[in-house]
Design an enzyme around this catalytic site. Structure first.
Site, PDB file in Angstrom:
ATOM      1  N   TRP A  68      48.187  37.045  35.995  1.00  0.00           N
ATOM      2  CA  TRP A  68      48.322  37.397  34.583  1.00  0.00           C
ATOM      3  C   TRP A  68      49.362  36.522  33.894  1.00  0.00           C
ATOM      4  O   TRP A  68      49.134  36.018  32.795  1.00  0.00           O
ATOM      5  CB  TRP A  68      48.649  38.870  34.448  1.00  0.00           C
ATOM      6  CG  TRP A  68      48.638  39.438  33.052  1.00  0.00           C
ATOM      7  CD1 TRP A  68      49.483  40.384  32.557  1.00  0.00           C
ATOM      8  CD2 TRP A  68      47.719  39.155  31.977  1.00  0.00           C
ATOM      9  NE1 TRP A  68      49.167  40.694  31.264  1.00  0.00           N
ATOM     10  CE2 TRP A  68      48.070  39.959  30.875  1.00  0.00           C
ATOM     11  CE3 TRP A  68      46.634  38.295  31.854  1.00  0.00           C
ATOM     12  CZ2 TRP A  68      47.399  39.922  29.662  1.00  0.00           C
ATOM     13  CZ3 TRP A  68      45.950  38.260  30.630  1.00  0.00           C
ATOM     14  CH2 TRP A  68      46.341  39.065  29.559  1.00  0.00           C
TER      15      TRP A  68
ATOM     16  N   ARG B  99      60.037  33.819  42.413  1.00  0.00           N
ATOM     17  CA  ARG B  99      61.031  33.657  43.471  1.00  0.00           C
ATOM     18  C   ARG B  99      60.712  32.483  44.391  1.00  0.00           C
ATOM     19  O   ARG B  99      61.602  31.949  45.046  1.00  0.00           O
ATOM     20  CB  ARG B  99      61.123  34.944  44.296  1.00  0.00           C
ATOM     21  CG  ARG B  99      61.565  36.143  43.470  1.00  0.00           C
ATOM     22  CD  ARG B  99      61.776  37.376  44.321  1.00  0.00           C
ATOM     23  NE  ARG B  99      61.974  38.559  43.495  1.00  0.00           N
ATOM     24  CZ  ARG B  99      63.134  38.872  42.911  1.00  0.00           C
ATOM     25  NH1 ARG B  99      64.176  38.082  43.068  1.00  0.00           N
ATOM     26  NH2 ARG B  99      63.241  39.958  42.170  1.00  0.00           N
TER      27      ARG B  99
ATOM     28  N   LYS C  43      52.222  46.752  33.356  1.00  0.00           N
ATOM     29  CA  LYS C  43      51.657  48.086  33.112  1.00  0.00           C
ATOM     30  C   LYS C  43      52.055  49.007  34.257  1.00  0.00           C
ATOM     31  O   LYS C  43      51.486  48.931  35.345  1.00  0.00           O
ATOM     32  CB  LYS C  43      50.135  47.998  33.000  1.00  0.00           C
ATOM     33  CG  LYS C  43      49.663  47.155  31.817  1.00  0.00           C
ATOM     34  CD  LYS C  43      48.156  46.996  31.785  1.00  0.00           C
ATOM     35  CE  LYS C  43      47.711  46.180  30.584  1.00  0.00           C
ATOM     36  NZ  LYS C  43      46.239  45.978  30.541  1.00  0.00           N
TER      37      LYS C  43
ATOM     38  N   GLY D 148      46.011  45.193  26.505  1.00  0.00           N
ATOM     39  CA  GLY D 148      44.665  45.306  25.963  1.00  0.00           C
ATOM     40  C   GLY D 148      43.642  45.181  27.065  1.00  0.00           C
ATOM     41  O   GLY D 148      43.991  45.086  28.251  1.00  0.00           O
TER      42      GLY D 148
ATOM     43  N   LYS E  78      45.696  54.229  31.778  1.00  0.00           N
ATOM     44  CA  LYS E  78      44.269  54.045  32.063  1.00  0.00           C
ATOM     45  C   LYS E  78      44.062  53.578  33.505  1.00  0.00           C
ATOM     46  O   LYS E  78      42.958  53.713  34.044  1.00  0.00           O
ATOM     47  CB  LYS E  78      43.624  53.086  31.060  1.00  0.00           C
ATOM     48  CG  LYS E  78      44.266  51.708  30.967  1.00  0.00           C
ATOM     49  CD  LYS E  78      43.837  50.755  32.050  1.00  0.00           C
ATOM     50  CE  LYS E  78      44.698  49.516  32.016  1.00  0.00           C
ATOM     51  NZ  LYS E  78      44.432  48.585  33.132  1.00  0.00           N
TER      52      LYS E  78
ATOM     53  N   ASP F 291      41.031  49.230  26.722  1.00  0.00           N
ATOM     54  CA  ASP F 291      41.436  48.921  28.093  1.00  0.00           C
ATOM     55  C   ASP F 291      40.795  49.892  29.081  1.00  0.00           C
ATOM     56  O   ASP F 291      40.434  49.523  30.208  1.00  0.00           O
ATOM     57  CB  ASP F 291      42.964  48.977  28.190  1.00  0.00           C
ATOM     58  CG  ASP F 291      43.511  48.104  29.315  1.00  0.00           C
ATOM     59  OD1 ASP F 291      42.709  47.541  30.079  1.00  0.00           O
ATOM     60  OD2 ASP F 291      44.741  47.992  29.429  1.00  0.00           O
TER      61      ASP F 291
ATOM     62  N   SER G  44      38.652  44.902  38.298  1.00  0.00           N
ATOM     63  CA  SER G  44      39.868  45.709  38.200  1.00  0.00           C
ATOM     64  C   SER G  44      40.344  46.128  39.585  1.00  0.00           C
ATOM     65  O   SER G  44      39.598  46.710  40.371  1.00  0.00           O
ATOM     66  CB  SER G  44      39.605  46.955  37.348  1.00  0.00           C
ATOM     67  OG  SER G  44      40.607  47.938  37.561  1.00  0.00           O
TER      68      SER G  44
ATOM     69  N   GLU H 254      48.619  48.780  40.039  1.00  0.00           N
ATOM     70  CA  GLU H 254      49.741  49.557  39.512  1.00  0.00           C
ATOM     71  C   GLU H 254      49.428  51.049  39.415  1.00  0.00           C
ATOM     72  O   GLU H 254      50.322  51.890  39.448  1.00  0.00           O
ATOM     73  CB  GLU H 254      50.160  49.032  38.135  1.00  0.00           C
ATOM     74  CG  GLU H 254      50.779  47.640  38.137  1.00  0.00           C
ATOM     75  CD  GLU H 254      52.202  47.616  38.676  1.00  0.00           C
ATOM     76  OE1 GLU H 254      52.682  48.653  39.170  1.00  0.00           O
ATOM     77  OE2 GLU H 254      52.830  46.539  38.614  1.00  0.00           O
TER      78      GLU H 254
END
Length: 318
Positions: A27, A47, A95, A123, A178, A231, A241, A268
């Site tokens: 991302w 890192r 998120k 989004g 979500k 989303d 996803s 997440e």
């Protein structure tokens, strides 16, 4: 290579900016590429890279955090020990919820940098589709309208439409909560429960998100926007996803220990679910779908039993 570069600009900004992107995962790299195509200078940091964090953020007008939720507190602390210009804009694209405080990433950043404007970016943005140049849209939200507009200009393009929003908490919670529903959606598809069940799940799932989100302080209408309903639809209907994949593979008989290492990045929703239930229980807020997802992730219930528990709840008005 520490920076994102592009072979050509598709509409260079009249006022090119320097962006420091903390987190060189899929991302963060995707967002960096979008900004680079618009003629902005982008420095990536992780890192594993040679450039220090101090060098990366030095002189940057925009600091964008795209690290996983578990890394946010440490990164905020690290950046606090360095010089950050008071006019620098902090953008968070993470998120999740902090398990220690139940705070969102933007709340952690704002607490660490009370004088700097903080912008939330969220989004229906599946990274792989954006990398392919497919059209997408997102929201950038802040209490500082000027900061949101500057971030909008940095990322907006013919293939990536960016909307500003004045409810950062709502945009952030929509994008975060979500993920819990995406796990449930994956279970639904993994069990082959059909279109009717999926539609009911997403509708009632959105009701849960709005119920706790407005109690949190967000605006109801925000959850019908890109980072809420948008989303939700994207994440709950796409095998791309990671959170959907967690639910789908659990329904197919795999264990969480088997699933998580095979994912490209962090799901997440796994950690978010526990924090969400903790907060919901503390405030007495009913979250039946989230609760069953939590029980499933804790191995207290099977996917089939989770569905049965939801279907056998007391009947009531919608």
């Amino acid at each position: 290579m520490n920076d994102v570069t592009a072979s050509g600009s598709r509409g260079s900004s009249r006022f090119p900016k320097t962006l420091a992107i903390i987190g060189a995962g899929v991302w963060g790299t995707t967002l960096g590429h979008l900004a680079s195509l618009n003629g902005h200078q982008v420095r990536l940091w992780s890192r594993s890279r040679d450039r220090s964090l101090k060098e990366t953020i030095h002189g940057a007008q925009i600091i964008l955090s795209a690290v996983s939720m578990k890394g946010v507190p440490a990164v905020v602390s690290q950046v606090q020990s360095l010089e950050l210009a008071p006019e620098a804009i902090v953008v968070t694209a993470t998120k999740g919820l902090d398990p220690q405080t139940t705070c969102t990433p933007s709340q952690l950043w704002q607490k660490g940098f009370p004088q700097n404007p903080v912008v939330v970016l969220a989004g229906p943005n599946l990274s792989k589709e954006i990398q392919q140049g497919l059209p997408a849209a997102t929201a950038v939200a802040s209490r500082d309208p000027s900061a949101a507009e500057q971030v909008q200009e940095v990322f907006a393009s013919p293939s990536f439409r960016v909307y500003t929003n004045s409810d950062p908490l709502g945009v952030e919670l929509g994008g975060t909560l979500k993920n819990v529903m995406a796990i449930a959606s994956g279970v639904c598809d993994g069990l082959n429960l059909g279109t009717n069940a999926k539609a009911a799940l997403l509708t009632r799932g959105l009701a849960e998100i709005i119920r706790i989100g407005t109690h949190w302080g967000a605006q109801t209408e925000t959850f019908y926007g890109l980072s809420g309903l948008g989303d939700l639809l994207a994440t709950c209907n796409s095998p791309l996803s990671r959170n959907y994949q967690v639910g789908y593979q659990l329904a197919r008989g795999k264990t969480l220990a088997d699933i998580l290492p095979s994912l490209e990045g962090t799901a997440e929703g796994v950690n978010t679910t526990g924090v969400l239930i903790q907060r919901a229980n503390h405030h007495g807020i009913s979250m039946p779908i989230s609760y069953q997802v939590h029980r499933l992730l804790e191995s207290h219930i099977t996917p089939e039993s989770a569905v049965e528990a939801l279907m056998l709840r007391d009947i009531k008005p919608e």
